[in-house]
Enzyme design. Structure first.
Site, PDB file in Angstrom:
ATOM      1  N   ASP A 409      18.462 -41.364  29.106  1.00  0.00           N
ATOM      2  CA  ASP A 409      19.420 -42.466  29.047  1.00  0.00           C
ATOM      3  C   ASP A 409      20.671 -42.090  29.851  1.00  0.00           C
ATOM      4  O   ASP A 409      21.184 -40.975  29.731  1.00  0.00           O
ATOM      5  CB  ASP A 409      19.778 -42.728  27.585  1.00  0.00           C
ATOM      6  CG  ASP A 409      20.773 -43.859  27.421  1.00  0.00           C
ATOM      7  OD1 ASP A 409      20.428 -45.000  27.754  1.00  0.00           O
ATOM      8  OD2 ASP A 409      21.903 -43.582  26.965  1.00  0.00           O
ATOM      9  N   GLU A 438      17.899 -42.998  34.101  1.00  0.00           N
ATOM     10  CA  GLU A 438      18.771 -44.022  34.665  1.00  0.00           C
ATOM     11  C   GLU A 438      19.802 -43.346  35.553  1.00  0.00           C
ATOM     12  O   GLU A 438      20.779 -42.780  35.067  1.00  0.00           O
ATOM     13  CB  GLU A 438      19.475 -44.786  33.539  1.00  0.00           C
ATOM     14  CG  GLU A 438      18.541 -45.599  32.662  1.00  0.00           C
ATOM     15  CD  GLU A 438      19.290 -46.328  31.563  1.00  0.00           C
ATOM     16  OE1 GLU A 438      19.124 -47.560  31.436  1.00  0.00           O
ATOM     17  OE2 GLU A 438      20.051 -45.676  30.815  1.00  0.00           O
TER      18      GLU A 438
END
Length: 710
Positions: A409, A438
């Site tokens: 994340d 990400e």
């Protein structure tokens, strides 16, 4: 406990630099000299800078002796006023990192025979105690710990303390703080205390899995443990729990598979679960009253309790999570764990901040915690003991839980070296572990060339990144609900679509390479974030009928599955998942977030179509080429009128891919005869739908076609 009252403040900001703040209300903030006392020895400080800041006079002073972190110091001004020297910004210096880096693998709790050993890294503490409490008791005992080298505190208790609850009491800057062990592997309900357990009691043999050669062979299916089974017609007994997500042979109202059995039948290779490390946002003892995605990390090495049948049992959540992973493995599927090492839930109350205040988090030029994550804190992964913690945690999940991959994340908050070392660890312990993240460039005080972002993908060649360019040009921007992408009929995205379909590696002369290799590109149009694609279509095309929306939706998902790179599906995407227009459902109700298994039945034809496309991808290697060189050599773009896109895979498969995003039928003249249609506007699979009579092919509106040379 409350901090001691102080007339003025002094901070150690570097190994030999002390910052002193004298309030203007205290002798007008003036002092011509300062000294520092330790062990009854007084040492003068050299004032090298003086200036007023707000209501204080700031003095920068130099200390000629070596500072000992094991001792307490008093700073005295010319008026005889005294204050304790507090640990300041020194903890964010390279010198501090070098001095206190500890490379041991024994932090936390170790049970050996009848002895229990505790180790905690707390270099700025002047005292540390363990608080021990037997299970189901209010009585606590305290055990002093001894400071060792590299800022590690240790003690061995000559008893087997299995099931004991524990925490650490740490004295820093004359304040006692109670913290849970950052390395805790078991916790009480809601993570209030650590629990001592014997993980060997939960050991099980690793289940062998089918071969996995390359990341582009993966088809990732993202889901949430509770969403997957909580629907009343999921056919699952243990709804919303680890055990429920792992149930085999569950069936819906039509007798068809649901849950894990359905995912296996769909044909994907990897299940990516939203975070299941311990998180805040759901009361584990009243889990039905709250919902959360899980991006509020509390304890990184302990499983979340709200998914357990008994959150009060330290072993239940461990055993049940392991059972879920084993159940997935028994079906030949792999598990990707969504990890959130970029921030904590609340910085001030986190174990990190209590154990070594200020060390684990980045601070901006004003000395305030940075906020690139948007939640009030950024983990400082570039610091040696922070990096070590993250790598230790990854090793723990690989070894103890047999995890097959990690989704990072907000990976752009982390630094490149940390990600490179994680890659090495995974390759050593579990070859084939997939790593994706990400790679957004977020506003955190880390030099751009050190950030683990898409722009630095060349430095992380074996780590995949979510391709937001793919998402936005195929579907339309996630941040503009009304923006329509190529798959929704927007011809302005045709060149960008061409690039991302061919791997985002600079396929055309005019194209710009986002990645060096296709294994770095995670291709997606929908995930847990933002509106589902169906809800976006409802907003973009308010006057259209559902049949057209379904065609657009099917086309976008089809492009994901047949593009070069790693395809990623959001659970329920294959049956037009809706969240009733909720664009940020991180704590919305089950009614919004649940996978609607009745909807799956209603759109069974769509599910079968997506299942067929998955079969095509897995059957024909031309849709999952390993390298950019292979793509450039073996894919020929067909010269077709806009907005059509077409590709001839001129390798052994002999396949043509045709994409028509327009609402009109399009005619294509093929250069040779004898083509079998595998995919058209209604059907998809690896068996022939029909043979083409001649070289003319009519492509239906908003459709994808795959032809195989016979």
């Amino acid at each position: 406990m409350m901090a001691a009252d102080r007339n003025f403040f002094a901070y150690l900001d570097d190994m030999k630099i002390i910052t002193i703040l004298l309030p203007l209300s205290y002798h007008h903030g003036l002092s011509s000299s300062f000294s520092m006392t330790c062990d009854f020895q007084e040492h003068p400080l050299n004032i090298i800078e003086k200036r007023q800041i707000d209501n204080n006079m700031k003095y920068i002073c130099e200390f000629s002796k070596e500072y000992s972190f094991e001792k307490q110091y008093l700073v005295t001004d010319e008026h005889g006023g005294k204050t304790e020297l507090q640990i300041g910004a020194v903890i964010r210096t390279k010198a501090f990192d070098e001095k206190f880096y500890y490379d041991g693998d024994d932090l936390g709790v170790t049970l050996e025979g009848g002895q229990t050993r505790f180790k905690l890294w707390a270099p700025t503490a002047t005292q540390v105690k363990i608080k021990l409490r037997p299970a189901n008791s209010s009585f606590s005992e305290f055990v002093k710990m001894k400071r060792e080298e590299r800022g590690v505190w240790s003690v061995a208790v000559s008893r087997d303390l299995e099931f004991f609850q524990y925490s650490f009491l740490i004295l820093v800057n004359q304040e006692w703080r109670e913290a849970i062990d950052p390395y805790a592997t078991a916790v009480t309900a809601n993570g209030e205390l650590g629990v001592i357990v014997r993980l060997e009691k939960t050991h099980r043999q690793r289940i062998p899995l089918p071969p996995f050669e390359n990341p582009v062979d993966a088809i990732i299916y993202e889901t949430h443990i509770r969403d997957l089974t909580i629907h009343p017609h999921s056919g699952v007994t243990n709804k919303g729990l680890y055990l429920g997500a792992g149930e085999h042979n569950t069936k819906g109202r039509d007798g068809g598979p649901t849950g894990l059995a359905y995912i296996k039948d769909l044909g994907v290779t990897h299940i990516e679960f939203l975070p299941f490390h311990d998180f805040a946002g759901v009361d584990e003892l009243n889990r039905d009253k709250e919902y959360n995605w899980g991006y509020n990390p509390l304890h990184f090495n302990a499983p979340e309790g709200s998914y357990s049948t008994d959150p009060s049992s330290p072993y239940a959540r461990i055993i049940e999570l392991k059972q879920l992973i084993d159940q997935v493995h028994k079906l030949g599927l792999r598990v990707i764990m969504d990890v959130v090492y970029n921030h904590v839930y609340i910085r001030e109350t986190s174990s990190f901040e209590k154990v070594v205040p200020g060390y684990y988090f980045r601070h901006n030029e004003m000395g305030l915690p940075s906020n690139g994550t948007g939640v009030g804190n950024d983990i400082a992964s570039e610091r040696k003991m922070v990096r070590k913690y993250i790598i230790d945690s990854i090793q723990f999940w690989l070894k103890e839980y047999h995890i097959d991959g990690f989704r990072f994340d907000l990976m752009g908050i982390l630094d490149i070296q940390t990600m490179q070392e994680i890659r090495k660890v995974c390759d050593c312990l579990s070859p084939g572990t997939i790593i994706l993240g990400e790679g957004w460039n977020l506003n955190t005080p880390l030099p751009v060339d050190q950030k683990a972002i898409i722009g630095n993908q060349a430095k992380m060649p074996q780590i995949a990144q979510f391709n937001d360019k793919f998402r936005d040009c195929i579907k339309g921007s996630s941040f503009n609900l009304f923006d329509k992408g190529f798959a929704f009929g927007n011809e302005h995205y045709i060149e960008a679509a061409n690039e991302v379909i061919t791997g985002s590696i600079g396929f055309t002369k005019e194209g710009t390479a986002l990645f060096n290799e296709p294994i770095q590109s995670v291709n997606y149009v929908e995930c847990h974030d933002n509106h589902t694609m169906w809800d976006k279509l409802l907003a973009c095309l308010p006057s259209a009928d559902d049949s057209l929306r379904m065609k657009y939706h099917r086309l976008a998902t089809g492009i994901v599955l047949l593009s070069q790179g790693i395809p990623f599906l959001h659970s329920g995407q294959e049956f037009f998942r809706t969240k009733k227009g909720d664009g940020n459902s991180y704590r919305s109700s089950d009614e919004v977030n649940q996978l609607d298994w009745d909807r799956m039945i209603s759109y069974k034809n769509q599910v079968e179509y997506i299942k067929g496309l998955i079969q095509v991808r897995k059957e024909f290697p031309c849709f999952r080429m390993r390298t950019a060189a292979q793509i450039r050599k073996n894919i020929q773009q067909l010269q077709l009128p806009s907005p059509l896109l077409g590709y001839w895979f001129n390798n052994d498969d002999g396949i043509i891919l045709l994409i028509n995003p327009s609402i009109k039928k399009q005619e294509v003249l093929l250069t040779v005869r004898d083509w079998a249609v595998l995919v058209d506007h209604e059907n998809a699979g690896i068996t022939t739908i029909r043979m083409l009579d001649g070289r003319d092919l009519i492509i239906e509106p908003v459709s994808i076609n795959v032809l195989l040379k016979k």
